[in-house]
Scaffold this active site. Structure first.
Site, short mmCIF file in Angstrom:
data_model
loop_
_atom_site.label_atom_id
_atom_site.label_comp_id
_atom_site.label_asym_id
_atom_site.label_seq_id
_atom_site.Cartn_x
_atom_site.Cartn_y
_atom_site.Cartn_z
N ASP A 1 -9.91 -15.71 94.89
CA ASP A 1 -9.98 -15.60 96.24
C ASP A 1 -8.86 -15.73 96.90
O ASP A 1 -8.06 -16.41 96.84
CB ASP A 1 -10.99 -17.14 96.87
N HIS B 1 -9.71 -15.56 87.72
CA HIS B 1 -10.51 -14.74 86.62
C HIS B 1 -9.87 -13.29 86.31
O HIS B 1 -8.96 -12.74 86.96
CB HIS B 1 -11.93 -14.61 87.51
N SER C 1 -1.01 -20.62 95.57
CA SER C 1 -0.19 -19.67 94.87
C SER C 1 -0.30 -18.42 95.04
O SER C 1 -1.19 -17.99 96.01
CB SER C 1 -0.06 -20.28 93.23
#
Length: 261
Positions: A86, A142, A226
């Protein structure tokens, strides 16, 4: 008043000792007291969280939260590349023959980022994409593709902010920060997933074991906000035409397609 304080502590902190103290506080039981206000200030979507807010014992546990199984749908198309996080897609472009890219007016070296000239050769004239995670985002990473992990390595010792101000005013943050790099071999070619730390050393934890990764499978997680940099071998990636930076994206959403190089 609270929001500027969070911004100073979490988004802008980069000193060795201040980062150490923040890390220690975030993992302490005392930090549980600010979990509700943090969730409110950063507008966290509590409905998609696997646990209720009261069940997170520390601020760190909230940062690395997992989501309900149905919270993210992974694009099933065989050739689709999906967002690994995200995030906000901050920049997309072509890696020059010199290995340089330009982000927020600053020039970065992919050679310096990867630290490996043999690996670098695959990505010259290929495509890069930069995805920035703020403290409000879900922090699990992911796999953007299905493939085999052919190499994984760690570089860098310090981490500085990688938000838009850090990218604009920092000193080669994407190429110098602590980072964990995973290279995947797909049936179309190579893809590198560069996980860039933003706050302090070892802010990236790898969770995947083995060499095979399925698209959408969890690889790692960040402690605090990050950046992920995706690198694609020349000629194998075509970006989705709807994406124009800055562009909000979620895990599993299609960012482009792979084709034979």
């Amino acid at each position: 008043m609270i929001q500027p304080l969070y911004r100073i502590l979490i988004e802008l902190t980069n000193g060795r000792w201040t980062s150490f103290l923040l890390k220690r506080f975030a993992r302490s039981r005392v930090s549980r007291l600010i979990v509700p206000s943090f969730a409110r200030i950063y507008h966290l979507n509590q409905e998609e969280m696997e646990k209720e807010l009261k069940d997170y014992p520390t601020l760190h546990d909230l940062f690395i939260r997992t989501l309900k199984n149905e919270a993210r749908e992974i694009d099933p198309s065989i050739d689709a590349v999906v967002s690994p996080v995200d995030a906000v897609i901050e920049d997309i472009g072509t890696i020059k023959e010199t290995s340089q890219i330009e982000v927020k007016g600053k020039v970065y070296s992919i050679e310096e980022m990867l630290g490996d000239q043999e690996v670098l050769k695959k990505y010259l004239n290929g495509t890069y994409m930069i995805l920035y995670l703020s403290p409000s985002h879900y922090h699990r990473i992911h796999s953007p593709v299905s493939g085999k992990v052919t190499k994984q390595w760690t570089l860098g010792t310090k981490s500085y902010p990688v938000n838009k101000w850090g990218l604009k005013y920092g000193v080669r943050t994407l190429a110098k920060n602590y980072r964990v790099i995973s290279e995947l071999m797909t049936e179309f070619g190579h893809v590198a997933v560069v996980k860039v730390g933003a706050m302090f050393v070892n802010s990236i934890e790898t969770t995947h074991q083995g060499t095979e990764l399925e698209k959408g499978e969890e690889m790692a997680y960040f402690s605090f906000g990050s950046t992920v940099v995706l690198l694609f071998e020349k000629g194998i990636f075509r970006i989705d035409s709807l994406i124009q930076p800055p562009y909000d994206i979620k895990v599993g959403q299609k960012i482009g397609v792979l084709n034979k190089g």
